[in-house]
Design a protein around this motif. Sequence first.
Motif, PDB file in Angstrom:
ATOM      1  N   ARG A  98       6.318  -9.513 -56.757  1.00 15.40           N
ATOM      2  CA  ARG A  98       5.330  -8.623 -57.393  1.00 15.40           C
ATOM      3  C   ARG A  98       5.408  -7.217 -56.802  1.00 15.40           C
ATOM      4  O   ARG A  98       5.330  -6.224 -57.533  1.00 15.40           O
ATOM      5  N   GLU A 101       8.377  -5.445 -58.245  1.00 17.58           N
ATOM      6  CA  GLU A 101       8.086  -4.972 -59.605  1.00 17.58           C
ATOM      7  C   GLU A 101       7.253  -3.694 -59.567  1.00 17.58           C
ATOM      8  O   GLU A 101       7.500  -2.755 -60.337  1.00 17.58           O
ATOM      9  N   HIS A 105       8.358  -0.021 -60.972  1.00 14.70           N
ATOM     10  CA  HIS A 105       7.501   0.710 -61.911  1.00 14.70           C
ATOM     11  C   HIS A 105       7.194   2.106 -61.372  1.00 14.70           C
ATOM     12  O   HIS A 105       7.295   3.106 -62.105  1.00 14.70           O
TER      13      HIS A 105
END
Length: 136
Positions: A98, A101, A105
Amino acid sequence: MSGAGTEMLSPAEAVARSGFSLDTLRYYEKIGLLDAVQRDRTGRRLFSEHDLAWLGMLRCLRDTGMPIAGMLRFTELARSGDLTVAERLAVLEEHDARVEEQIAHLRRQQGRIRAKIGHYRAVLSDPRPEPAPTAP
């Protein structure tokens, strides 16, 4: 996760070293993220180096966006001993994915910001008047 036989730190020292507020330390103790902290004769909390090391792990998890429920799960597993190492590894690997990610981003968004910075620098370095307004 208090320890005996080590130098004990006052609440103010624990706050300074952990970066958490005293209210957060109290809350973490209340909900079980921090083992029952030792107390002196007057009932004042005393924090061990072990407590501070654990708070460092909690700081890392919190700062990387792990929800309290995940932190509680990890804490529960850590307290359960070596039989939970595989589960702890899985919790941390999922969290790491996570975080990765989120970083990807943010990098994409940073690219957009840098493109706009480049645009504005070009506008400032060009003495010609700016053309009609376009998208921000």
